[in-house]
Design a protein around this motif. Structure first.
Motif, PDB file in Angstrom:
ATOM      1  N   VAL A  23       0.871  -1.172   0.000  1.00 41.61           N
ATOM      2  CA  VAL A  23       0.000   0.000   0.000  1.00 41.61           C
ATOM      3  C   VAL A  23       0.908   1.221   0.000  1.00 41.61           C
ATOM      4  N   ALA A  24       0.971   1.901  -1.119  1.00 42.68           N
ATOM      5  CA  ALA A  24       1.844   3.073  -1.273  1.00 42.68           C
ATOM      6  C   ALA A  24       1.012   4.343  -1.166  1.00 42.68           C
ATOM      7  N   MET A  77       7.465  -1.739  -8.840  1.00 37.74           N
ATOM      8  CA  MET A  77       6.867  -0.418  -8.983  1.00 37.74           C
ATOM      9  C   MET A  77       7.906   0.615  -9.438  1.00 37.74           C
ATOM     10  N   LYS A  78       9.115   0.502  -8.906  1.00 38.71           N
ATOM     11  CA  LYS A  78      10.186   1.409  -9.320  1.00 38.71           C
ATOM     12  C   LYS A  78      10.487   1.260 -10.809  1.00 38.71           C
ATOM     13  N   GLU A  79      10.474   0.008 -11.296  1.00 39.51           N
ATOM     14  CA  GLU A  79      10.806  -0.258 -12.689  1.00 39.51           C
ATOM     15  C   GLU A  79       9.663   0.089 -13.641  1.00 39.51           C
ATOM     16  N   HIS A  80       8.447  -0.245 -13.269  1.00 42.41           N
ATOM     17  CA  HIS A  80       7.323  -0.155 -14.206  1.00 42.41           C
ATOM     18  C   HIS A  80       6.433   1.070 -13.988  1.00 42.41           C
ATOM     19  N   GLU A  81       6.495   1.665 -12.823  1.00 42.18           N
ATOM     20  CA  GLU A  81       5.671   2.848 -12.539  1.00 42.18           C
ATOM     21  C   GLU A  81       6.526   3.928 -11.868  1.00 42.18           C
ATOM     22  N   PRO A  82       7.576   4.380 -12.564  1.00 42.65           N
ATOM     23  CA  PRO A  82       8.532   5.305 -11.933  1.00 42.65           C
ATOM     24  C   PRO A  82       7.910   6.623 -11.483  1.00 42.65           C
ATOM     25  N   ALA A  83       6.913   7.115 -12.206  1.00 40.27           N
ATOM     26  CA  ALA A  83       6.288   8.381 -11.805  1.00 40.27           C
ATOM     27  C   ALA A  83       5.557   8.233 -10.477  1.00 40.27           C
ATOM     28  N   LEU A  84       4.853   7.114 -10.312  1.00 41.08           N
ATOM     29  CA  LEU A  84       4.176   6.860  -9.042  1.00 41.08           C
ATOM     30  C   LEU A  84       5.189   6.567  -7.938  1.00 41.08           C
ATOM     31  N   GLY A 118      -1.113  11.348   2.214  1.00 40.14           N
ATOM     32  CA  GLY A 118      -1.712  10.147   2.792  1.00 40.14           C
ATOM     33  C   GLY A 118      -2.707   9.464   1.886  1.00 40.14           C
ATOM     34  N   GLU A 119      -2.702   9.830   0.604  1.00 42.57           N
ATOM     35  CA  GLU A 119      -3.624   9.234  -0.360  1.00 42.57           C
ATOM     36  C   GLU A 119      -2.977   8.031  -1.046  1.00 42.57           C
ATOM     37  N   VAL A 120      -3.796   7.034  -1.355  1.00 37.72           N
ATOM     38  CA  VAL A 120      -3.307   5.820  -2.005  1.00 37.72           C
ATOM     39  C   VAL A 120      -2.894   6.120  -3.442  1.00 37.72           C
ATOM     40  N   LEU A 121      -1.696   5.686  -3.813  1.00 41.39           N
ATOM     41  CA  LEU A 121      -1.166   5.982  -5.139  1.00 41.39           C
ATOM     42  C   LEU A 121      -1.646   5.014  -6.217  1.00 41.39           C
TER      43      LEU A 121
END
Length: 494
Positions: A82-83, A138-145, A88-91
């Motif tokens: 849960v990022a 997530m770092k590899e595939h969703e770098p903006a998030l 404090g909003e869920v990404l």
């Protein structure tokens, strides 16, 4: 006085209202969907969990004096990522424990960073379901998030955050992130660096029964509770279930036949097996435990019954009725229960469910029996790893939805060759959460005191020596199937 236990599961959230005597006075369940946007993926919107609380807890309190509620304890599905952003909003939807997308990241951690290194830092190796591989994905595939991450929480910790406004986790749940130095009960600086995790992203660590905070006033009002209700840190679902079944103290064992299947062995000291086939985690009683986790247990039976045979839960007993005692240990059909890949002890995301031994004489009941036996044999695999390091397991508790089947309990007792105790009150992680809340609120001084007072055995399933011997022979044949198919599973996945 009352205590609320919450079981945050994969398909539903279950709420228990428990009195001081340990009696479950009321229970409510709120279901929610699971999202599988790609093959092997498993996600959920954390907003669904919170909505379940906002609806379920007021319903739980109907007809009871809410002013008598003292505390809340949560047992929750482990490993989910849960990022949250700085507000404090869920990404993004939470990536769950049974998600298999991280084969590349898991391979990197185990074979580039190295299993020995991981075990030295955390006491465990990487499994696809763990949180750290998800962070790397997530770092590899969703770098903006990924760049917007401010906090990383586990599923039940998200509920604690919504209730108290505080970022907290407990040692048992944090153990499954692959970011915790489990032996020394602190975040691993080395693992944070490997996974590009900033220390400030991580929650404050607590023992499971420790007080985190009281309900925020607006939350208390929404839930229909007094603002002074205390919330403890809670525990990962398996550790919470172990508390609820009295699996506290060195050498006690609990087997759960839930969506996943687990064998949970409580220990008073930290230790790992040579291959890290079992997880070495902290326990909710303040000690440690070894745990084998298979990804698909009762869910295998549900898949077979619901999706293939097209029957409903009320028809399950009728489907098992033709499986008479004389057929046990003699079924020519075998089933590998790897519908979502597998964790303990083979750690293979490519493994898949397999039926073998079919013939023109095979009946519907034969396959039903094979599914039940396949799950029992897979649990035996983890059982054997524990035995290999000198752990003696003379008996075990049995809990979870699958434990409601007398046939399945008989099969499992004889596959393992040990007595299985069925408890008077078996409510899984939710009941354990309620007991932790009692300790948090001072009802009991220790977790052991609470379980000794409130957890009792209802009946015991005894193994039959002749049947155990037959299942021993069948298990030796079962053991040959996965190694034979392993390379093929990989080829099919590629």
């Amino acid at each position: 006085m009352f205590y609320i236990g919450v079981d945050l599961g994969t398909s539903a959230c279950k709420f228990l209202l428990v009195n001081e005597a340990g009696e479950v006075c009321h229970q409510v369940t709120r279901e929610y969907p699971l999202s599988m946007p790609h093959t092997g993926w498993s996600e959920q919107d954390p907003a669904l969990w919170w909505k379940a609380c906002l609806d379920g807890i007021p319903a739980l309190l109907q007809g009871f004096d809410a002013a008598q509620v003292q505390g809340i304890g949560i047992g929750g599905q482990m490993h989910g990522l849960v990022a949250l952003d700085a507000a404090g909003e869920v990404l993004r939807p939470a990536i769950l424990w049974n998600d298999g997308r991280t084969a590349k990241e898991t391979d990197y951690l185990n074979n580039v960073i190295g299993r020995e290194t991981l075990s030295r830092y955390t006491g465990n190796i990487a499994f696809a379901g763990f949180t750290a591989p998800k962070i790397l994905w997530m770092k590899e595939h969703e770098p903006a998030l990924f760049a917007r991450i401010a906090k990383i929480l586990l599923p039940k910790d998200y509920l604690v955050y919504r209730m108290t406004g505080r970022f907290a986790t407990d040692y048992s749940d944090a153990s499954g992130m692959l970011l915790l130095d489990v032996e020394h009960k602190c975040w691993s600086k080395e693992m944070c660096e490997i996974c590009s995790v900033q220390p400030e992203w991580l929650a404050t660590l607590y023992e499971s029964w420790q007080f985190v905070g009281c309900l925020q006033p607006e939350v208390a009002a929404a839930l229909g509770l007094p603002a002074g209700v205390r919330v403890c840190a809670g525990a990962g679902d398996n550790a919470a279930a172990a508390i609820g079944t009295g699996t506290v103290g060195d050498g006690r064992c609990n087997i759960s036949l839930g969506t996943s299947g687990t064998i949970f062995i409580s220990r008073d000291r930290f230790g790992v097996d040579a291959t890290n086939g079992l997880h070495a985690f902290a326990h909710a009683d303040g000690g440690w435990h070894l745990m084998g986790c298979m990804l698909s247990a009762a869910s295998c039976n549900k898949w077979w019954m619901d999706d293939i045979l097209k029957v409903t839960a009320k028809d399950y007993p009728a489907e098992q009725a033709p499986i008479t005692e004389d057929k046990l240990g003699r079924n020519p059909v075998f089933f590998l229960p790897y519908l979502m890949g597998e964790r303990s002890p083979i750690n293979d995301t490519d493994a898949r469910g397999t039926l073998i031994g079919l013939s023109m004489n095979t009946t519907r009941a034969d396959i039903t029996q094979a599914v039940l036996e396949g799950v029992a044999f897979a649990i035996r695999d983890s059982f054997e790893v524990a035995r290999s390091i000198g752990v003696t397991i003379p008996r075990s508790n049995l809990c979870g939805g699958g434990a409601k089947s007398a046939l399945w309990g008989t099969i499992l007792a004889n596959v393992l060759g040990i007595p299985l105790d069925i408890l008077v009150t078996e409510q899984g992680p939710g009941y354990g959460g309620a007991l932790l809340a009692m300790v948090c609120c001072g009802r009991f001084a220790t977790v052991r005191e609470a379980t000794d007072a409130l957890v009792h055995v209802s009946r015991t399933i005894q193994p039959d020596p002749a049947l155990t011997a037959r299942y021993e022979e069948r298990y030796r044949k079962f053991k040959q199937i996965y190694p034979t198919c392993k390379a093929l599973f990989k080829e099919l996945a590629d």
